[in-house]
Design a protein around this motif. Structure first.
Motif, PDB file in Angstrom:
ATOM      1  N   VAL A 155       0.829  -1.204   0.000  1.00  0.00           N
ATOM      2  CA  VAL A 155       0.000   0.000   0.000  1.00  0.00           C
ATOM      3  C   VAL A 155       0.863   1.254   0.000  1.00  0.00           C
ATOM      4  CG1 VAL A 155      -0.221   0.083   2.520  1.00  0.00           C
ATOM      5  CG2 VAL A 155      -1.989   1.106   1.088  1.00  0.00           C
ATOM      6  N   LEU A 156       2.038   1.193   0.632  1.00  0.00           N
ATOM      7  CA  LEU A 156       2.923   2.360   0.634  1.00  0.00           C
ATOM      8  C   LEU A 156       3.452   2.645  -0.762  1.00  0.00           C
ATOM      9  CD1 LEU A 156       4.971   1.789   3.924  1.00  0.00           C
ATOM     10  CD2 LEU A 156       3.080   3.389   3.545  1.00  0.00           C
ATOM     11  N   GLY A 157       3.800   1.586  -1.493  1.00  0.00           N
ATOM     12  CA  GLY A 157       4.271   1.768  -2.861  1.00  0.00           C
ATOM     13  C   GLY A 157       3.176   2.313  -3.757  1.00  0.00           C
ATOM     14  N   THR A 158       1.952   1.808  -3.563  1.00  0.00           N
ATOM     15  CA  THR A 158       0.837   2.292  -4.359  1.00  0.00           C
ATOM     16  C   THR A 158       0.511   3.742  -4.017  1.00  0.00           C
ATOM     17  OG1 THR A 158      -0.066   0.046  -4.371  1.00  0.00           O
ATOM     18  CG2 THR A 158      -1.527   1.820  -5.083  1.00  0.00           C
ATOM     19  N   LEU A 159       0.563   4.056  -2.726  1.00  0.00           N
ATOM     20  CA  LEU A 159       0.330   5.431  -2.297  1.00  0.00           C
ATOM     21  C   LEU A 159       1.378   6.362  -2.899  1.00  0.00           C
ATOM     22  CD1 LEU A 159      -1.061   7.598  -0.600  1.00  0.00           C
ATOM     23  CD2 LEU A 159       0.327   6.864   1.347  1.00  0.00           C
ATOM     24  N   GLU A 160       2.631   5.926  -2.931  1.00  0.00           N
ATOM     25  CA  GLU A 160       3.691   6.739  -3.524  1.00  0.00           C
ATOM     26  C   GLU A 160       3.386   7.031  -4.988  1.00  0.00           C
ATOM     27  OE1 GLU A 160       8.513   6.834  -3.267  1.00  0.00           O
ATOM     28  OE2 GLU A 160       7.613   4.929  -3.847  1.00  0.00           O
ATOM     29  N   THR A 161       2.848   6.039  -5.699  1.00  0.00           N
ATOM     30  CA  THR A 161       2.488   6.230  -7.101  1.00  0.00           C
ATOM     31  C   THR A 161       1.338   7.211  -7.255  1.00  0.00           C
ATOM     32  OG1 THR A 161       3.257   4.022  -7.719  1.00  0.00           O
ATOM     33  CG2 THR A 161       1.657   5.065  -9.182  1.00  0.00           C
ATOM     34  N   VAL A 162       0.309   7.081  -6.408  1.00  0.00           N
ATOM     35  CA  VAL A 162      -0.833   7.991  -6.478  1.00  0.00           C
ATOM     36  C   VAL A 162      -0.393   9.425  -6.204  1.00  0.00           C
ATOM     37  CG1 VAL A 162      -3.053   8.593  -5.432  1.00  0.00           C
ATOM     38  CG2 VAL A 162      -2.501   6.203  -5.880  1.00  0.00           C
ATOM     39  N   ILE A 163       0.462   9.619  -5.216  1.00  0.00           N
ATOM     40  CA  ILE A 163       0.970  10.958  -4.903  1.00  0.00           C
ATOM     41  C   ILE A 163       1.788  11.500  -6.079  1.00  0.00           C
ATOM     42  CG2 ILE A 163       2.557  12.239  -3.407  1.00  0.00           C
ATOM     43  CD1 ILE A 163       1.635  10.425  -1.099  1.00  0.00           C
ATOM     44  N   ALA A 164       2.562  10.622  -6.713  1.00  0.00           N
ATOM     45  CA  ALA A 164       3.339  11.042  -7.889  1.00  0.00           C
ATOM     46  C   ALA A 164       2.418  11.473  -9.026  1.00  0.00           C
ATOM     47  CB  ALA A 164       4.249   9.911  -8.346  1.00  0.00           C
ATOM     48  N   GLU A 165       1.297  10.770  -9.195  1.00  0.00           N
ATOM     49  CA  GLU A 165       0.320  11.162 -10.209  1.00  0.00           C
ATOM     50  C   GLU A 165      -0.234  12.550  -9.917  1.00  0.00           C
ATOM     51  OE1 GLU A 165      -2.621   8.134 -10.200  1.00  0.00           O
ATOM     52  OE2 GLU A 165      -1.414   6.706 -11.369  1.00  0.00           O
ATOM     53  N   ARG A 166      -0.581  12.800  -8.660  1.00  0.00           N
ATOM     54  CA  ARG A 166      -1.116  14.119  -8.293  1.00  0.00           C
ATOM     55  C   ARG A 166      -0.062  15.202  -8.541  1.00  0.00           C
ATOM     56  NH1 ARG A 166      -4.679  10.884  -8.206  1.00  0.00           N
ATOM     57  NH2 ARG A 166      -6.209  10.560  -6.548  1.00  0.00           N
ATOM     58  N   TYR A 167       1.186  14.889  -8.234  1.00  0.00           N
ATOM     59  CA  TYR A 167       2.270  15.853  -8.428  1.00  0.00           C
ATOM     60  C   TYR A 167       2.414  16.217  -9.905  1.00  0.00           C
ATOM     61  CZ  TYR A 167       7.006  17.830  -8.145  1.00  0.00           C
ATOM     62  OH  TYR A 167       8.100  18.645  -8.239  1.00  0.00           O
ATOM     63  N   ALA A 168       2.252  15.214 -10.768  1.00  0.00           N
ATOM     64  CA  ALA A 168       2.426  15.455 -12.204  1.00  0.00           C
ATOM     65  C   ALA A 168       1.195  16.056 -12.848  1.00  0.00           C
ATOM     66  CB  ALA A 168       2.786  14.141 -12.902  1.00  0.00           C
ATOM     67  N   GLU A 169       0.008  15.542 -12.502  1.00  0.00           N
ATOM     68  CA  GLU A 169      -1.215  15.925 -13.204  1.00  0.00           C
ATOM     69  C   GLU A 169      -1.918  17.132 -12.597  1.00  0.00           C
ATOM     70  OE1 GLU A 169      -3.671  12.449 -13.340  1.00  0.00           O
ATOM     71  OE2 GLU A 169      -2.116  11.228 -14.312  1.00  0.00           O
ATOM     72  N   ARG A 170      -1.792  17.362 -11.298  1.00  0.00           N
ATOM     73  CA  ARG A 170      -2.409  18.465 -10.564  1.00  0.00           C
ATOM     74  C   ARG A 170      -3.913  18.589 -10.841  1.00  0.00           C
ATOM     75  NH1 ARG A 170       1.940  21.710  -8.525  1.00  0.00           N
ATOM     76  NH2 ARG A 170       3.708  20.257  -8.522  1.00  0.00           N
ATOM     77  N   PRO A 171      -4.690  17.510 -10.594  1.00  0.00           N
ATOM     78  CA  PRO A 171      -6.134  17.598 -10.839  1.00  0.00           C
ATOM     79  C   PRO A 171      -6.800  18.586  -9.896  1.00  0.00           C
ATOM     80  CG  PRO A 171      -5.590  15.595  -9.637  1.00  0.00           C
ATOM     81  CD  PRO A 171      -4.289  16.204 -10.047  1.00  0.00           C
ATOM     82  N   GLU A 172      -7.751  19.339 -10.409  1.00  0.00           N
ATOM     83  CA  GLU A 172      -8.472  20.317  -9.596  1.00  0.00           C
ATOM     84  C   GLU A 172      -9.302  19.612  -8.525  1.00  0.00           C
ATOM     85  OE1 GLU A 172     -10.767  23.035 -11.839  1.00  0.00           O
ATOM     86  OE2 GLU A 172      -9.096  23.731 -13.083  1.00  0.00           O
TER      87      GLU A 172
END
Length: 250
Positions: free
Chosen positions: A153-170
């Motif tokens: 779950v930590l690895g998956t969470l790291e990926t989700v946070i990386a997605e937010r960092y790159a995509e910056r969804p409103e």
């Protein structure tokens, strides 16, 4: 040995296809997420090595292309390697913005359902609003340890946070943190650490579980902001195991 001689030796070890190309897998050096696959020829390989940015060969346009030259979503190379057969490259990068031309963090965002596959955090936006108060974060999505490795779950969470960092969804709380910057993130880490202490003093394990989850989440947001991979922290912890402690008061 000159750079040209070194490049010639490297090129000789690569199994180029009939068109003089080799596939290159691009991976986020921090989250370890696979971002994209493209092709390199000898010239783009040389440019990548010399510039430190990824260059590829476009098969559709029959020309060299510098990743991010027009979009600004460049890829700074951390490391490069080739596989045991010499027919595939692995390029680990610091990704600026989304890697995919669609605006997604990774090109690999179309899921395929596989029977018996381990559960992962949902990709839907489940974190809180821009205020970040009183709503759940990505860290609170449920993955049963019986469904997957207890730390996955930590690895998956790291990926989700990386997605937010790159995509910056409103509307994403994580986007809000990244947009506000490191001072805001540090403030939240401090607040959550204090709430962990209070929960422990109150001897309330339900509260402690919740606050510890929030602290881990904000700490991982901070690590992404600073470009520090979770693997580096785990490696540091592993390196300390079995070593004698030091008295810092001496």
């Amino acid at each position: 040995m000159s750079n040209l001689e070194q490049l010639a030796q490297l090129a000789a070890k690569i199994k180029w296809d009939s068109n003089g190309l080799v596939p290159a897998i691009v991976q986020d050096a921090v989250s370890k997420e696979v971002l994209m696959m493209a092709y390199m020829n000898e010239e783009s390989l040389r440019l990548s090595i010399e510039s430190g940015d990824t260059w590829f060969w476009s098969r559709s346009r029959s020309e060299l292309w510098h990743k991010g030259a027009t979009s600004g979503h460049t890829q700074r190379i951390r490391s490069m390697s080739y596989d045991c057969d010499g027919d595939t490259l692995l390029v680990k990068v610091e990704q600026q913005g989304p890697a995919c031309h669609t605006g997604r963090y990774s090109c690999f965002f179309h899921p395929i359902q596989v029977e018996g596959a381990a559960g992962t955090l949902p990709k839907s936006e489940s974190d809180s609003s821009a205020t970040g108060e009183g709503a759940s974060h990505e860290s609170q999505s449920q993955v049963s340890p019986s469904q997957s490795d207890r730390y996955s779950v930590l690895g998956t969470l790291e990926t989700v946070i990386a997605e937010r960092y790159a995509e910056r969804p409103e509307g994403s709380y994580t986007t809000y943190l990244f947009e506000k910057g490191v001072d805001k993130i540090l403030k939240k880490v401090g607040e959550e650490a204090s709430e962990v202490i209070i929960a422990a003093k109150n001897q309330d394990n339900d509260e402690l579980r919740s606050e510890a989850s929030d602290l881990l989440f904000h700490l991982m947001v901070l690590m992404r902001e600073r470009g520090l991979p979770l693997d580096d922290v785990l490696r540091e912890l592993g390196g300390r195991h079995g070593k004698p402690t030091t008295n810092k008061m001496r």
